[in-house]
Design an enzyme around this catalytic site. Structure first.
Site, PDB file in Angstrom:
ATOM      1  CB  ALA A   1      -8.563   5.245   5.470  1.00  0.00           C
TER       2      ALA A   1
ATOM      3  NE  ARG B   1      -4.490  -3.113  -2.442  1.00  0.00           N
ATOM      4  CZ  ARG B   1      -4.292  -3.898  -1.387  1.00  0.00           C
ATOM      5  NH1 ARG B   1      -3.146  -4.519  -1.234  1.00  0.00           N
ATOM      6  NH2 ARG B   1      -5.236  -4.075  -0.493  1.00  0.00           N
TER       7      ARG B   1
ATOM      8  CE  LYS C   1      -3.713  -2.383   2.178  1.00  0.00           C
ATOM      9  NZ  LYS C   1      -4.704  -2.523   3.190  1.00  0.00           N
TER      10      LYS C   1
END
Length: 137
Positions: free
Chosen positions: A107, A89, A34
Site C-alpha cells: 500500500a 517487516r 509489519k
C-alpha cells in the site's frame, strides 16, 4: 556506510518542538510483524519545517494500513499532521536482542530502512544487533 550522506530522522528543530516531543519515536512489538515509517510534522506556519519520523509495528495488524489507521488519529488529536512514507517487516527477538528490518508495503511502498535502523538503534542501543536489507516481502 562510510562516505554516505547522513540520514535525517528529524528536522534540526524537532527536538525542541513541544508537540513533536509528545509522540514516542518507536513503538514496536516482539516477533515477526509489519511496520510503517511515518513522517510527523507541525503544521503551524512558523514551525512548518519541523518534523520527525516515527516507527510503528504491530503483530496484530493484518495490513500496513491497519497500523496507520490506529496511529493517524493519535497524531492529529495532538494538533500535528502525518503521512505514511513506507512500510516493511520487522523480526524482533527480544531474548537474543536481534532485530531484522526488511521488505516493503504494497500500500505505501518500501520505507527507508536506513531511517528505521537509526531510530531502532537509538531506542535499543548498542546491546542489540540490528540489521536491515531491501530484500523480500
Amino acid at each position: 556506510m562510510a562516505g554516505a550522506n547522513p540520514v535525517a530522522t528529524a528536522s534540526p528543530g524537532a527536538a525542541k518542538n513541544c508537540l513533536l516531543k509528545t509522540i514516542p519515536d518507536v513503538e514496536i512489538d516482539t516477533g515477526k510483524f509489519k511496520y510503517i515509517l511515518v513522517k510527523v510534522h507541525d503544521p503551524a506556519p512558523e514551525k512548518s519545517r519541523e518534523y520527525k519520523h516515527i516507527v510503528r509495528g504491530s503483530s496484530k495488524a493484518s495490513y500496513h494500513a491497519d497500523i496507520y489507521e490506529s496511529v493517524e488519529p493519535i497524531i492529529e488529536d495532538k494538533g500535528l499532521d502525518c503521512e505514511c512514507v513506507g512500510g516493511g517487516r520487522i523480526e524482533h527477538d527480544a531474548n537474543s536482542k536481534k532485530i531484522k528490518i526488511y521488505g516493503y508495503s504494497q500500500a505505501y511502498g518500501k520505507a527507508d530502512h536506513s531511517v528505521t535502523f537509526l531510530m531502532l538503534q537509538k531506542k535499543f542501543g548498542s546491546h542489540y544487533n540490528i540489521t536491515f536489507n531491501n530484500d523480500g516481502y
